[in-house]
Design a protein around this motif. Structure first.
Motif, mmCIF file in Angstrom:
data_model
loop_
_atom_site.group_PDB
_atom_site.id
_atom_site.type_symbol
_atom_site.label_atom_id
_atom_site.label_comp_id
_atom_site.label_asym_id
_atom_site.label_seq_id
_atom_site.Cartn_x
_atom_site.Cartn_y
_atom_site.Cartn_z
ATOM 1 N N ARG A 43 0.828 -1.208 0.000
ATOM 2 C CA ARG A 43 0.000 0.000 0.000
ATOM 3 C C ARG A 43 0.865 1.262 0.000
ATOM 4 N N GLU A 57 -7.148 1.264 -7.792
ATOM 5 C CA GLU A 57 -6.386 0.729 -6.665
ATOM 6 C C GLU A 57 -5.795 -0.643 -6.969
ATOM 7 N N GLY A 58 -6.601 -1.505 -7.608
ATOM 8 C CA GLY A 58 -6.114 -2.842 -7.912
ATOM 9 C C GLY A 58 -4.917 -2.824 -8.843
ATOM 10 N N TYR A 163 -3.459 -10.324 -0.337
ATOM 11 C CA TYR A 163 -4.905 -10.303 -0.109
ATOM 12 C C TYR A 163 -5.297 -9.182 0.860
ATOM 13 N N ILE A 166 -5.202 -5.805 -0.874
ATOM 14 C CA ILE A 166 -6.299 -5.560 -1.820
ATOM 15 C C ILE A 166 -7.522 -5.006 -1.102
ATOM 16 N N SER A 167 -7.819 -5.532 0.098
ATOM 17 C CA SER A 167 -9.021 -5.081 0.818
ATOM 18 C C SER A 167 -8.699 -4.869 2.290
ATOM 19 N N GLY A 169 -9.644 -2.421 4.277
ATOM 20 C CA GLY A 169 -10.812 -1.972 5.031
ATOM 21 C C GLY A 169 -11.709 -3.112 5.442
ATOM 22 N N GLN A 170 -11.868 -4.095 4.565
ATOM 23 C CA GLN A 170 -12.719 -5.248 4.883
ATOM 24 C C GLN A 170 -12.135 -6.053 6.038
ATOM 25 N N SER A 171 -10.820 -6.253 6.023
ATOM 26 C CA SER A 171 -10.177 -6.993 7.116
ATOM 27 C C SER A 171 -10.285 -6.216 8.423
#
Length: 347
Positions: A43, A57-58, A163, A166-167, A169-171
């Motif tokens: 990041r 972002e990806g 992984y 990539i996300s 915020g979800q984690s």
């Protein structure tokens, strides 16, 4: 017995069970933290690419990963052959037996008691004490399994870090869903600030490691010590662990210098002392001022404490773990619990 009391008891029992399970899975937890470091690094490179380019972002993270691979490949192409040759030369130059080490140490004015203990070491009896051939082969197999396990863990950490990057915020939100609604927002803020502080510390640490490696390479080249590139690379890698790493990095240089004579040992130690003085008094404070300034005494005790509790992984991750704990304590305890003002790195 009131329902409130029962709920509190059950809550404390649940917390105790969670802590017990976490302690049993401490190696896994440290690997998770390693994956977080990989995600933070990706990041740290991907966010500027996303801001400066039309990539989403990806694709920015993909570009960051390709950039890291390209830099490592370029370094391997430019210096790989030299590093491999000098690492092999370094390994070949180190003492191969106790007798050879004793012969080299005999050149120095060491105390008679120390030399008597060194000379009393019998390599043949040590080999005999190791047990039969099957035992030795079993140990070799154990070392091979350890190396294979380390490589497997590294691959898992890298992919898990991808992984997470990539996300993130979800984690983070998944973890926060386990926290009661009251302290959830302060915890969210603490996690966000910890990520920023960790990113700044990582970037600053990599700059510091590069400076240490280059200065060591130049210094040992000037005094004529063999394998300067390999020694510089080892010093750079060891510098990731504050305080302990610089001490460990000087050991191969001293072992090499032993075959050149007492004065070369003195020059080698002097080079490493000068490099560490420049790094600790000039470059490191300037870099950490823009990153995260950790108290040196606290860093030392963190390295020792995490090493005792968690083993080698604890030593490696001691400094970044301290960064996270430093931020968490300042936000969640000093500021939100005690109500005192606190300067928090990363805000």
């Amino acid at each position: 017995m009131s329902p409130t009391f029962v709920r509190r008891v059950l809550f404390l029992v649940g917390v105790g069970l969670v802590l017990l399970v976490a302690w049993q899975l401490i190696d896994v937890m440290l690997l998770v933290f390693g994956a977080i470091l990989v995600a933070v690094l990706l990041r740290a490179l991907g966010d500027p690419i996303h801001k400066l380019t039309p990539l989403n972002e990806g694709l920015s993270l993909l570009a960051a990963g390709l950039l890291i691979i390209s830099l490592l490949s370029a370094a391997g192409w430019l210096f790989g052959a030299t590093v491999a040759e000098q690492v092999q030369e370094l390994v070949d130059s180190l003492p191969k037996s106790a007798e050879e080490l004793q012969a080299r140490l005999a050149q120095f004015p060491l105390p008679p008691d120390f030399m008597a203990q060194v000379q009393s070491f019998d390599l043949a009896s040590a080999r005999e004490a190791a047990g039969p051939i099957q035992s030795i082969l079993g140990r070799v197999g154990g070392y091979a399994m350890t190396v294979a396990g380390a490589v497997t863990n590294l691959v898992v950490v890298i992919f898990a870090g991808i992984y997470l990057a990539i996300s993130p915020g979800q984690s983070r939100d998944g973890l926060l869903s386990l926290v009661p609604s009251g302290p959830r927002e302060p915890m969210r803020h603490a996690l966000n600030v910890s990520g920023v502080a960790l990113r700044r510390w990582l970037l600053g640490q990599f700059v510091s490691m590069t400076i240490v490696g280059v200065l060591t390479w130049i210094g040992v080249s000037i005094i004529g010590l063999p394998s300067p590139v390999a020694l510089g690379l080892f010093a750079a890698i060891a510098a990731f662990v504050p305080i302990v790493g610089p001490v460990v990095s000087v050991i191969p240089a001293i072992m090499l210098a032993l075959q050149e004579g007492p004065m070369m040992v003195v020059w080698a130690i002097l080079v490493y002392v000068i490099v560490q003085q420049v790094e600790s008094n000039l470059t490191y404070p300037l870099i950490q001022k823009q990153a995260v300034a950790l108290p040196p005494a606290l860093t030392l005790f963190a390295v020792l404490g995490f090493g005792v509790l968690f083993g080698p992984l604890g030593v490696i991750f001691a400094a970044p773990l301290l960064v996270v704990l430093f931020v968490m304590v300042k936000i969640l305890y000093i500021r939100n619990t005690l109500g005192d003002p606190a300067h928090v790195p990363g805000e």
